[in-house]
Scaffold this motif. Structure first.
Motif, mmCIF file in Angstrom:
data_model
loop_
_atom_site.group_PDB
_atom_site.id
_atom_site.type_symbol
_atom_site.label_atom_id
_atom_site.label_comp_id
_atom_site.label_asym_id
_atom_site.label_seq_id
_atom_site.Cartn_x
_atom_site.Cartn_y
_atom_site.Cartn_z
ATOM 1 N N ILE A 1 0.890 -1.316 0.217
ATOM 2 C CA ILE A 1 -0.102 -0.031 -0.053
ATOM 3 C C ILE A 1 0.872 1.292 0.157
ATOM 4 O O ILE A 1 0.542 1.974 -0.795
ATOM 5 N N GLY A 2 1.806 1.308 0.931
ATOM 6 C CA GLY A 2 2.974 2.378 1.093
ATOM 7 C C GLY A 2 3.399 2.778 -0.340
ATOM 8 O O GLY A 2 3.652 3.673 -0.966
ATOM 9 N N GLY A 3 3.761 1.707 -0.900
ATOM 10 C CA GLY A 3 4.587 1.569 -2.382
ATOM 11 C C GLY A 3 3.793 2.378 -3.640
ATOM 12 O O GLY A 3 4.053 3.075 -4.071
ATOM 13 N N TYR A 4 2.410 1.754 -3.572
ATOM 14 C CA TYR A 4 1.420 2.583 -4.181
ATOM 15 C C TYR A 4 1.091 3.982 -4.003
ATOM 16 O O TYR A 4 0.913 4.852 -4.908
ATOM 17 N N MET A 5 1.180 4.414 -2.890
ATOM 18 C CA MET A 5 0.733 5.693 -2.400
ATOM 19 C C MET A 5 2.041 6.519 -3.031
ATOM 20 O O MET A 5 1.881 7.515 -3.528
ATOM 21 N N TRP A 6 3.395 6.127 -2.879
ATOM 22 C CA TRP A 6 4.340 6.917 -3.179
ATOM 23 C C TRP A 6 4.529 6.811 -4.657
ATOM 24 O O TRP A 6 5.114 7.639 -5.342
ATOM 25 N N PHE B 1 5.237 10.100 -7.003
ATOM 26 C CA PHE B 1 6.278 10.156 -7.798
ATOM 27 C C PHE B 1 5.864 10.373 -9.213
ATOM 28 O O PHE B 1 6.611 10.981 -10.028
ATOM 29 N N THR B 2 4.597 9.702 -9.577
ATOM 30 C CA THR B 2 4.376 9.742 -10.884
ATOM 31 C C THR B 2 3.462 10.956 -11.214
ATOM 32 O O THR B 2 3.175 11.249 -12.346
ATOM 33 N N LYS B 3 2.744 11.552 -10.163
ATOM 34 C CA LYS B 3 1.662 12.678 -10.436
ATOM 35 C C LYS B 3 2.208 13.785 -9.647
ATOM 36 O O LYS B 3 2.154 14.827 -10.156
ATOM 37 N N LEU C 1 12.530 18.631 -8.834
ATOM 38 C CA LEU C 1 11.720 17.312 -8.664
ATOM 39 C C LEU C 1 11.242 16.857 -10.065
ATOM 40 O O LEU C 1 10.822 15.684 -10.143
ATOM 41 N N ASP C 2 11.515 17.634 -11.130
ATOM 42 C CA ASP C 2 11.187 17.228 -12.432
ATOM 43 C C ASP C 2 12.179 15.964 -12.938
ATOM 44 O O ASP C 2 13.031 16.231 -13.694
ATOM 45 N N SER D 1 -4.638 1.097 -14.349
ATOM 46 C CA SER D 1 -3.442 1.629 -14.081
ATOM 47 C C SER D 1 -3.173 3.345 -14.025
ATOM 48 O O SER D 1 -2.405 3.922 -13.568
ATOM 49 N N SER D 2 -4.276 3.901 -14.761
ATOM 50 C CA SER D 2 -4.151 5.383 -14.727
ATOM 51 C C SER D 2 -5.377 6.180 -14.062
ATOM 52 O O SER D 2 -5.361 7.101 -13.842
ATOM 53 N N ASP D 3 -6.168 5.273 -13.530
ATOM 54 C CA ASP D 3 -7.358 5.811 -12.834
ATOM 55 C C ASP D 3 -7.112 5.904 -11.499
ATOM 56 O O ASP D 3 -7.502 5.314 -10.464
#
Lengths: 292, 276
Positions: free
Chosen positions: A118-123, A127-129, A143-144, B237-239
């Protein structure tokens, strides 16, 4: 029937339930694993052809495996230093507070309770958004970076997230040790004109050394098997750049090419390495304790 | 001197608070954005949600079969930990009280395996699970967890029981009580503090374990919370609004558990180190 014999029989009856589950699910897999590692078993065919040490010979020239081993070692060493330093600093800073000690302790330890999946998906979201957003709209251009896509930054991302997950745990251990340091020692040192760094260096640190040893080897053992963080953050990618040994073994066995025999041989190598670390750990700790 | 200390204090509190903000940042961001619609989320991730919509939560509860996964996980953890405790308390007690060679050998055998990392036996273990036809069985899987957890639990019980005076058991035995009665009436109640510690740490372990369910549960009716979350992540994956609400939903039970038992949990971590 002698008394000793009767004792042993009652012992066996009471130990039986624990021993049966333990034997079936831990002991037997361990020993059968040694055998499977010497077969060409692929999980489909019934017969497991015995091929001696051929799997181990293949491992020697398996570049991907050694790359994952190198990655894991690098990860473990960096984590060892980074996580323990942060945890120790936090422990000292929080332990010496008179107010809000409990709340700091509780909240810093919270990520440790949540699964690293869960923590990994939150991060992953961060990182991606979020970081791109901060770079574009809040002017934080540093940060870019391609945090997940570029091997260099992906490694950094994994270190950040793993530390986030483990530091709270280590901090609690250090705090427990710090509580054992008598306050009057620090006070009298300060009366004698010692700076706080000096009294930490000369009094506190030697007294919490035991907990440092524990934390270091605990980190060593658990980090060597790292799976969840990497699985949820980078999936081992880009390519195989952030693949840990556990991920490498998992992929060999359960995704794509189901080479169970070969994957088991790899896991035996992992076991030997962890065992070696543990043996060194025990001998070092023994020596340290004799010194005290 | 006093002023210096005050300044020092302010600096430490401020930096701790800033660091704490960074620490909780991913959780807070996930929470905040889980209430937004996807377009709202993509246009500004840092803004507070304009309306407090629970649409995402409705959607994910249904999609990830939240209740089913939740109860699967509850069943798995309670069965595993229940067995672990009963089996280990029985074994730990007799192993501690029986002073024979056999007893020492068995104890050593249990302790030895604490060195074996899970990832190095997962494949042969998978084979055992297939052979016993307990793939996709939550009950079967809890036996596996019990098998993994007993070593440590026996070790802890063994150590704790050493400190309990033997006279009580002896007196009961002279009064004609059998071993089972002594175990249930005298020993088990005295083990309560260590039992609580063992139960809590193992519930957290089983609840948060991912790799073992990942390789043994392939039927989505049997999925644990983490597996359902993981699958959802793969499918959407993007939602992000769906994913974030799923992450919050699967973090909530652990956070509540932590809120209730934090004293015991934190003490357990600290104690483990002191005894280490």
């Amino acid at each position: 029937m002698t008394k000793k014999r009767r004792e042993n029989i009652s012992l066996l009856l009471f130990v039986a339930p624990a021993f049966i589950v333990y034997f079936i699910f831990k002991l037997y897999p361990t020993f059968s694993g040694i055998y499977y590692s010497m077969t060409a078993w692929n999980g489909l065919s019934k017969n497991k052809q015995f091929i001696g040490l051929a799997n181990f010979v293949e491992i020697f020239s398996d570049a991907n495996f050694w790359k994952s081993m190198l990655f894991t070692s690098k990860y473990v060493i960096v984590m060892l230093v980074v996580a323990n330093i942060i945890a120790l600093c936090l422990a000292v800073a929080i332990e010496s507070r008179s107010k809000a000690r409990g709340i700091f302790r509780t909240l810093f330890c919270m990520p440790n309770m949540i699964s690293m999946i869960i923590g990994g998906y939150m991060w992953n979201f961060i990182f991606t958004k979020v970081l791109y957003y901060l770079a574009d709209h809040w002017g934080m251009t540093f940060l870019d970076k391609s945090w997940i896509g570029d091997p260099k930054y992906a490694f950094l991302a994994i270190i950040i997230v793993s530390s986030w997950g483990i530091v709270g745990y280590l901090m609690i251990i250090y705090m427990a040790a710090l509580q054992g340091v008598p306050i009057h020692l620090i006070e009298s040192a300060s009366l004698d004109g010692a700076t706080s760094w000096q009294s930490f260096r000369k009094i506190t640190f030697p007294m919490i050394r035991h907990s440092l040893t524990i934390c270091i080897f605990w980190t060593l053992n658990s980090m060597f098997q790292v799976f969840d963080v990497i699985y949820s953050l980078t999936g081992g990618g880009p390519g195989r750049a952030t693949q840990s040994v556990a991920i490498n073994i998992y992929e060999e066995a359960f995704t794509g090419n189901i080479r169970y025999g070969y994957a088991t041989a790899k896991s035996m190598v992992l076991f030997l390495i962890v065992l070696m670390i543990t043996v060194i750990q025990i001998s070092v700790m023994k020596r340290k304790e004799q010194e005290l | 001197m006093k002023k210096k200390k005050q300044v020092n204090n302010i600096i430490v509190y401020t930096s701790l608070s800033l660091l704490l903000l960074f620490w909780l940042f991913p959780i807070l961001m996930a929470l905040m954005n889980s209430f937004k619609s996807n377009s709202e989320l993509l246009s500004n991730v840092m803004a507070l949600p304009t309306t407090f919509k629970l649409d995402n939560y409705h959607r994910t509860i249904e999609k990830m079969h939240y209740l089913r996964s939740f109860f699967n996980t509850v069943l798995l953890s309670s069965l595993s930990v229940g067995m672990m405790i009963i089996f280990s308390a029985m074994a730990g007690w007799r192993l501690c009280r029986t002073k024979t060679k056999l007893s020492q050998i068995i104890f050593a055998l249990f302790v030895f395996s604490m060195l074996i990392p899970f990832s190095s036996i997962m494949i042969p273990l998978y084979k055992v699970i297939l052979a016993l036809h307990i793939k996709n069985s939550l009950i079967g899987l809890s036996f596996v967890y019990a098998g993994f957890g007993v070593s440590m639990a026996i070790f802890l019980y063994h150590g704790f029981i050493k400190g309990i005076p033997f006279e009580l058991e002896e007196a009961a035995s002279i009064d004609g009580c059998g071993k089972i009665t002594i175990f249930l009436k005298i020993i088990l109640p005295m083990l309560k503090p260590v039992t609580v510690a063992i139960a809590i740490s193992n519930v957290l372990w089983v609840w948060n374990d991912f790799l073992l369910p990942l390789i043994t549960l392939s039927n989505n009716k049997k999925y644990s919370l983490l597996l359902s979350t993981n699958i959802l992540f793969g499918q959407y994956s993007s939602d992000w609004s769906a994913i974030l609400s799923a992450l919050i939903l699967s973090a909530i039970p652990v956070i509540i558990f932590y809120a209730i038992f934090q004293k015991q949990i934190l003490k357990g971590i600290g104690d483990g180190a002191v005894k280490g």
